[in-house]
Design an enzyme around this catalytic site. Structure first.
Site, short mmCIF file in Angstrom:
data_model
loop_
_atom_site.label_atom_id
_atom_site.label_comp_id
_atom_site.label_asym_id
_atom_site.label_seq_id
_atom_site.Cartn_x
_atom_site.Cartn_y
_atom_site.Cartn_z
N CYS A 68 15.67 14.88 0.61
CA CYS A 68 14.27 14.45 0.65
C CYS A 68 13.90 13.99 2.06
O CYS A 68 14.67 13.29 2.72
CB CYS A 68 14.03 13.32 -0.35
SG CYS A 68 12.30 12.80 -0.41
N CYS A 72 13.32 6.30 2.24
CA CYS A 72 13.41 5.14 1.34
C CYS A 72 14.84 4.55 1.39
O CYS A 72 15.81 5.25 1.06
CB CYS A 72 13.07 5.55 -0.09
SG CYS A 72 11.54 6.53 -0.18
N CYS A 75 17.34 4.86 -1.58
CA CYS A 75 17.48 6.10 -2.35
C CYS A 75 18.63 6.99 -1.90
O CYS A 75 18.71 7.38 -0.73
CB CYS A 75 16.17 6.88 -2.30
SG CYS A 75 16.22 8.34 -3.37
N CYS A 112 11.00 12.85 -18.71
CA CYS A 112 10.50 12.63 -17.34
C CYS A 112 11.30 13.47 -16.36
O CYS A 112 12.53 13.36 -16.31
CB CYS A 112 10.66 11.18 -16.93
SG CYS A 112 9.93 10.04 -18.08
N CYS A 143 6.33 13.59 -18.46
CA CYS A 143 6.12 12.76 -17.28
C CYS A 143 6.79 13.47 -16.11
O CYS A 143 7.86 14.05 -16.29
CB CYS A 143 6.76 11.38 -17.50
SG CYS A 143 6.68 10.32 -16.05
N CYS A 203 2.33 5.73 -14.51
CA CYS A 203 3.59 4.99 -14.63
C CYS A 203 3.89 4.48 -13.23
O CYS A 203 4.16 5.28 -12.32
CB CYS A 203 4.69 5.91 -15.12
SG CYS A 203 6.33 5.15 -15.09
N ARG A 275 8.88 -1.30 -18.59
CA ARG A 275 10.09 -0.49 -18.76
C ARG A 275 11.27 -1.11 -18.03
O ARG A 275 11.24 -1.28 -16.81
CB ARG A 275 9.82 0.92 -18.23
CG ARG A 275 10.91 1.94 -18.50
CD ARG A 275 10.48 3.34 -18.03
NE ARG A 275 9.21 3.72 -18.64
CZ ARG A 275 9.10 4.29 -19.84
NH1 ARG A 275 10.18 4.58 -20.53
NH2 ARG A 275 7.92 4.58 -20.33
N1 SAM Z 1 10.29 11.41 -4.72
C1 SAM Z 1 9.45 10.86 -5.69
C2 SAM Z 1 8.97 9.46 -5.34
O1 SAM Z 1 9.61 8.78 -4.57
O2 SAM Z 1 7.94 9.09 -5.87
C3 SAM Z 1 10.06 10.82 -7.09
C4 SAM Z 1 11.52 10.48 -7.28
S1 SAM Z 1 12.02 8.85 -6.79
C5 SAM Z 1 13.76 8.94 -6.92
C6 SAM Z 1 11.47 7.83 -8.17
C7 SAM Z 1 11.72 6.36 -8.08
O3 SAM Z 1 13.08 6.07 -8.32
C8 SAM Z 1 11.44 5.65 -6.77
O4 SAM Z 1 10.10 5.36 -6.60
C9 SAM Z 1 12.24 4.36 -6.93
O5 SAM Z 1 11.41 3.34 -7.46
C10 SAM Z 1 13.33 4.74 -7.92
N2 SAM Z 1 14.66 4.66 -7.30
C11 SAM Z 1 15.20 5.53 -6.42
N3 SAM Z 1 16.43 5.15 -6.04
C12 SAM Z 1 16.68 4.00 -6.70
C13 SAM Z 1 17.80 3.11 -6.71
N4 SAM Z 1 18.87 3.32 -5.97
N5 SAM Z 1 17.74 2.03 -7.51
C14 SAM Z 1 16.63 1.80 -8.27
N6 SAM Z 1 15.56 2.60 -8.29
C15 SAM Z 1 15.57 3.68 -7.50
FE1 SF4 Z 2 12.54 10.91 -1.64
FE2 SF4 Z 2 14.08 9.17 -2.89
FE3 SF4 Z 2 12.03 8.30 -1.49
FE4 SF4 Z 2 11.60 9.67 -3.80
S1 SF4 Z 2 12.56 7.68 -3.58
S2 SF4 Z 2 10.55 9.91 -1.84
S3 SF4 Z 2 13.33 11.07 -3.74
S4 SF4 Z 2 13.83 9.36 -0.66
#
Ligand code: SAM
Ligand code: SF4
Ligand code: DTB
Length: 332
Positions: A68, A72, A75, A112, A143, A203, A275
């Site tokens: 990606c 973040c 992530c 989802c 979702c 959501c 949730r």
């Molecule tokens: N890329 C899209 C986004 O960021 O909106 C969708 C997928 S992203 C993985 C969805 C959500 O997963 C993120 O907004 C975050 O809140 C949650 N998430 C990702 N990594 C996480 C982690 N290590 N622990 C807890 N929540 C996590």
């Molecule tokens: Fe990409 Fe992970 Fe950030 Fe979603 S949360 S935008 S998958 S880096």
């Protein structure tokens, strides 16, 4: 909020309505309540709007994994961090439908699908639209979480029959730049507004345990509650620390601070599904039980979240049996 009023049961009526004008000091006052007073208040809110013994369950599938473009810090799927996660292209439709059938058989009512995109390309969206239609035809709610959307893309998802779009604010606006630098808080709010205007359910929630303060947690919940309409679903994630991400090694959050946040979310957004999301694999049954008492009434169900572990369905069913909880609408 007068605390004596809470203790004596002469509760401020304003606290129980669906409000959109919360002030930060009011939300912080809720966080500061004695634990029992806060949980009592959350239970009162919960019971006005929901059967307190019913939990909605959704299953997750990562339909496109890793690489990606966003950074973040939490992530495992960000291309900016080396977590050793194998990347995968968009899954074939039949694989997605197979996973959805299994989720339904286990008792999930919503499926989802998550993609590790900053935003989808238009040609990806055709494939995702087919997945949404296929999952809906199985009798499941749908979702997706695909990153930022344009107005046109949002409209196409609505036409495909999408029920919910997940797009988290994650933390307070002040703390956001410490966690993500490749997009702004306003980018997130803009997509949320498009989703809402297209008539798709929202959501939207956040992650706790990222080194934020209680004030940040209060500010996140205030932001969610002061949206023009409350998100129908509010995921509260506990950070899953993944080796190789910048947040691996962050000091663990006090479990009771997590429970308090669930309770304040319940009070602020009384008619929303709160949730209990990522992080359950590391929570004791007792902590999860407290979260349900605090007003959590939905979970992610099935052994995987997107890329990390979730409790096995059998463990969740055993926990539900111990607590006398039922899964909403699944016959389980
Ligand atoms: N890329 C899209 C986004 O960021 O909106 C969708 C997928 S992203 C993985 C969805 C959500 O997963 C993120 O907004 C975050 O809140 C949650 N998430 C990702 N990594 C996480 C982690 N290590 N622990 C807890 N929540 C996590
Ligand atoms: Fe990409 Fe992970 Fe950030 Fe979603 S949360 S935008 S998958 S880096
Ligand atoms: C949400 O708030 N939590 C879910 C869902 N929305 C998409 C995702 C949690 C992901 C946890 C890390 C992983 O498994 O990759």
């Amino acid at each position: 909020m007068p605390m004596d009023a809470v203790r004596t049961g002469a509760l401020d009526r304003r606290a129980y309505g669906v409000r959109h004008d919360w002030q930060l000091d009011e939300v912080q006052a809720l966080f500061s309540l004695p634990f029992s007073d806060l949980l009592f208040m959350a239970q009162q809110s919960h019971r006005r709007h929901f059967d307190p013994n019913e939990v909605q369950v959704s299953s997750l599938l990562s339909i496109k994994t890793g690489a990606c473009a966003e950074d973040c810090a939490y992530c495992p799927q960000s291309a900016h961090h080396d977590t050793g996660l194998p990347r995968e292209n968009l899954l074939p439709l039949e694989d997605v439908l197979q996973a959805a059938r299994q989720a339904k058989a286990e008792g999930a009512t919503r499926f989802c699908m998550g993609a590790a995109w900053r935003s989808p390309r238009d040609r990806d969206l055709d494939e995702v639209a087919a997945m949404i239609q296929g999952v809906k035809d199985l009798g499941l709610e749908t979702c997706v979480t695909l990153g930022m959307l344009s107005e046109e893309q949002t409209r196409r998802l609505k036409e495909a029959g999408l029920d919910y779009y997940n797009h988290n604010l994650d933390t307070s606006e002040e703390y956001y730049p410490e966690i993500i630098t490749t997009r702004t808080y306003q980018d997130r709010l803009d997509t949320l507004q498009r989703v809402r205007e297209a008539g798709i359910h929202v959501c939207c929630g956040g992650i706790l345990g990222m080194g934020e303060t209680e004030r940040d947690r209060a500010a996140l919940l205030m932001e969610l509650a002061n949206l023009p309409q409350h998100p129908e679903s509010v995921p509260i994630n506990l950070l899953v620390q993944v080796e190789g991400t910048p947040l691996a090694g962050t000091a663990k959050l006090d479990p009771l601070a997590f429970v308090r946040t669930i309770a304040v979310a319940r009070v602020l957004m009384p008619a929303s599904r709160v949730r209990l999301s990522a992080g359950r694999a590391e929570m004791s049954d007792e902590m999860q039980a407290l979260c349900f008492v605090a007003g959590a009434n939905s979970i992610f169900y099935g052994e995987k979240l997107l890329t990390t572990e979730n409790p096995r369905a059998v463990r969740d069913r055993a926990l539900f049996a111990r607590l006398g909880l039922r899964m909403a609408g699944s016959g389980h």
